[in-house]
Design a protein around this motif. Sequence first.
Motif, short mmCIF file in Angstrom:
data_model
loop_
_atom_site.label_atom_id
_atom_site.label_comp_id
_atom_site.label_asym_id
_atom_site.label_seq_id
_atom_site.Cartn_x
_atom_site.Cartn_y
_atom_site.Cartn_z
N HIS A 4 0.77 -1.26 -0.24
CA HIS A 4 -0.02 0.15 0.12
C HIS A 4 0.72 1.20 0.05
N SER A 5 1.85 1.15 0.92
CA SER A 5 2.98 2.58 0.88
C SER A 5 3.52 2.66 -0.46
N TYR A 6 4.22 1.59 -1.10
CA TYR A 6 4.85 1.74 -2.50
C TYR A 6 3.61 2.35 -3.37
N VAL A 7 2.44 1.74 -3.32
CA VAL A 7 1.46 2.35 -4.53
C VAL A 7 1.17 3.60 -4.26
N GLY A 26 2.94 6.15 -2.73
CA GLY A 26 4.14 6.71 -3.32
C GLY A 26 4.30 7.01 -5.00
N LYS A 27 3.79 5.81 -5.64
CA LYS A 27 3.59 6.14 -7.06
C LYS A 27 2.81 6.99 -7.49
N HIS A 28 1.48 6.89 -6.95
CA HIS A 28 0.25 7.93 -7.19
C HIS A 28 0.82 9.43 -6.93
N ALA A 58 4.17 -0.81 -17.77
CA ALA A 58 4.87 0.06 -17.23
C ALA A 58 6.14 -0.55 -16.50
N ASP A 59 6.08 -1.83 -15.79
CA ASP A 59 7.17 -2.31 -15.12
C ASP A 59 8.17 -2.93 -16.09
N GLY A 60 7.98 -3.10 -17.33
CA GLY A 60 8.80 -4.02 -18.32
C GLY A 60 8.91 -5.34 -17.85
N THR A 74 10.22 -0.78 10.41
CA THR A 74 11.48 -0.07 9.68
C THR A 74 11.85 -0.85 8.48
N LEU A 75 12.23 -0.09 7.44
CA LEU A 75 12.82 -0.65 6.17
C LEU A 75 14.35 -0.87 6.36
N ARG A 76 14.71 -1.90 6.07
CA ARG A 76 15.97 -2.38 6.26
C ARG A 76 16.59 -2.76 4.97
N ASN A 131 19.67 2.81 1.60
CA ASN A 131 18.44 2.29 1.47
C ASN A 131 17.84 2.60 2.70
N PRO A 132 16.60 3.49 2.83
CA PRO A 132 16.09 3.90 1.82
C PRO A 132 16.88 5.12 1.47
N GLY A 133 16.56 5.74 -0.08
CA GLY A 133 17.00 6.92 -0.37
C GLY A 133 18.04 6.89 -1.56
N GLY A 134 17.95 5.51 -2.18
CA GLY A 134 18.84 5.05 -3.05
C GLY A 134 18.12 4.55 -4.51
N VAL A 135 17.98 3.39 -4.53
CA VAL A 135 17.25 2.76 -5.75
C VAL A 135 15.96 2.79 -5.97
N GLY A 136 15.39 2.75 -4.67
CA GLY A 136 13.76 2.89 -4.40
C GLY A 136 13.21 4.07 -5.20
N PRO A 137 13.78 5.21 -4.88
CA PRO A 137 13.09 6.28 -5.79
C PRO A 137 13.37 6.31 -7.00
N MET A 138 14.53 5.74 -7.57
CA MET A 138 14.86 5.78 -8.97
C MET A 138 13.88 4.73 -9.76
N THR A 139 13.58 3.69 -8.95
CA THR A 139 12.66 2.63 -9.53
C THR A 139 11.42 3.31 -9.79
N ARG A 140 10.94 4.23 -8.78
CA ARG A 140 9.79 5.05 -9.29
C ARG A 140 9.94 6.05 -10.23
N ALA A 141 11.04 6.78 -10.38
CA ALA A 141 11.46 7.46 -11.48
C ALA A 141 11.07 6.70 -12.89
N ILE A 201 0.73 -1.24 -13.90
CA ILE A 201 1.37 -2.16 -13.28
C ILE A 201 0.43 -2.99 -12.52
N VAL A 202 0.94 -4.28 -12.09
CA VAL A 202 0.07 -5.08 -10.96
C VAL A 202 1.28 -5.14 -10.00
N GLN A 203 1.00 -4.45 -8.81
CA GLN A 203 1.96 -4.44 -7.77
C GLN A 203 2.13 -6.13 -7.30
N LEU A 204 3.41 -6.50 -7.30
CA LEU A 204 3.65 -7.79 -6.64
C LEU A 204 4.47 -7.78 -5.36
N PRO A 205 4.47 -8.82 -4.62
CA PRO A 205 3.86 -10.04 -5.08
C PRO A 205 2.30 -10.02 -4.91
N1 LIG Z 1 5.04 -4.83 -10.02
C1 LIG Z 1 5.71 -4.18 -9.29
N2 LIG Z 1 6.71 -3.53 -9.39
C2 LIG Z 1 7.41 -2.92 -8.62
O1 LIG Z 1 8.35 -2.04 -8.95
C3 LIG Z 1 7.79 -3.43 -7.20
C4 LIG Z 1 6.84 -4.37 -6.87
N3 LIG Z 1 5.85 -4.84 -7.96
N4 LIG Z 1 6.56 -5.00 -5.70
C5 LIG Z 1 7.46 -4.41 -4.71
C6 LIG Z 1 8.78 -3.95 -5.17
C7 LIG Z 1 9.31 -2.86 -4.19
N5 LIG Z 1 9.24 -1.65 -4.97
C8 LIG Z 1 10.01 -0.54 -4.32
C9 LIG Z 1 9.84 0.60 -5.04
C10 LIG Z 1 10.07 2.13 -4.29
C11 LIG Z 1 10.55 1.96 -3.31
C12 LIG Z 1 11.01 3.36 -2.48
O2 LIG Z 1 10.79 4.36 -3.20
N6 LIG Z 1 11.71 3.38 -1.50
C13 LIG Z 1 11.86 4.58 -0.67
C14 LIG Z 1 11.24 4.62 0.66
C15 LIG Z 1 9.88 4.31 0.78
C16 LIG Z 1 8.90 4.46 2.04
O3 LIG Z 1 9.66 4.82 2.78
O4 LIG Z 1 7.79 3.79 1.99
C17 LIG Z 1 13.45 4.48 -0.65
O5 LIG Z 1 13.93 3.64 -0.89
O6 LIG Z 1 13.66 5.92 -0.22
C18 LIG Z 1 10.84 0.98 -2.43
C19 LIG Z 1 10.54 -0.34 -3.12
C20 LIG Z 1 8.81 -1.74 -5.97
N7 LIG Z 1 8.42 -2.98 -6.18
#
Ligand SMILES: Nc1nc(=O)c2c([nH]1)NC[C@@H]1CN(c3ccc(C(=O)N[C@@H](CCC(=O)O)C(=O)O)cc3)C=[N+]21
Length: 291
Positions: free
Chosen positions: A47-50, A52-54, A119-121, A249-251, A268-278, A95-99
């Motif tokens: 829920h929290s990831y989705v 963020g995407k919106h 959109a996820d490739g 907490t996220l580790r 992590n956080p602050g690295g690849v996660g935000p890049m994934t969303r971008a 996208i279909v959020q996994l898992p």
């Molecule tokens: N169909 C699908 N596509 C995905 O791309 C996908 C998925 N399912 N399932 C789960 C994983 C995980 N994932 C993340 C994306 C962004 C952050 C992200 O932006 N994290 C922030 C922190 C976010 C927070 O604090 O909640 C950060 O790293 O700074 C993390 C994890 C995408 N996933």
Amino acid sequence: MSAQILDGKATAAAIRTELTERVSALKARGVTPGLGTVLVGDDPGSHSYVGGKHRDCEQVGIRSIRRDLPGDITQEDLEKVIDELNDDDETTGYIVQLPLPAHLDANAILERMAPEKDADGLHPTNLGRLVLNVSAPMDSPLPCTPNGIVELLLRHDIHLRGKNVLVVGRGVTVGRPLGLLLTRREINATVTLAHTGTVDLERHLSEADVVVAAAGMPGMITAEHLKPGAVVLDVGVTRVVDPETGKATLRGDVAQDAAGVAAWLSPNPGGVGPMTRAMLLMNVVEAAERQ
Ligand SMILES: Nc1nc(=O)c2c([nH]1)NC[C@@H]1CN(c3ccc(C(=O)N[C@@H](CCC(=O)O)C(=O)O)cc3)C=[N+]21
């Protein structure tokens, strides 16, 4: 010595600013890009990831389409939602959020998506294009996390030509496609893909110029494993809930002390996660530009 930071948060913000201009140009042509999300069940992390995407979509002017579905939805009913989004003109990509919950067949769902709206490739056609090396930037979407890793490195002027890259984790969203991307001629890294069956991971870690930790095992990579001056990307993320306070907490997979040995470190956080969303936003904008 302390590692320089691969700042995914700032880099993603810069990419969103660039995308805002491309979205404006699309709107001037009468095209409004729209991102759909399909979320099944009530996992708090998902829920929290989705969410963020919106929020990202709103910032760059992409329309949001959201389908939040009950955790006990049947395969058939979920496939109906997929068919609707495939036919919906407002949904440029989704996208279909996994898992997905275990009773659902995630691969059948991915395969049912229209590949040009993926959109996820992660659609088999798009993963196949990655293998065939036909997904040049503008032809079809790349998986968001691998693409985000490459973009994060390039924007910090780090090049992988001839480097030994150790990818830890063979998951479908990160490790497996990342190996394919990094061995393309334009990048030309030598990739080792390690997994739970790998013998002597420590030797591989000690020889790696670049380590991508995408195993989902909190703190598994420590300073003593690393070659001094290595580039380390912490990708795996685990939600750890404190049993006493109930606080989550996220580790990441990389221990704190790695910063003392690495030359560059993506936090992590602050690295690849935000890049994934971008990169997700980028895939939606590129899909709209292709229309
Ligand atoms: N169909 C699908 N596509 C995905 O791309 C996908 C998925 N399912 N399932 C789960 C994983 C995980 N994932 C993340 C994306 C962004 C952050 C992200 O932006 N994290 C922030 C922190 C976010 C927070 O604090 O909640 C950060 O790293 O700074 C993390 C994890 C995408 N996933």
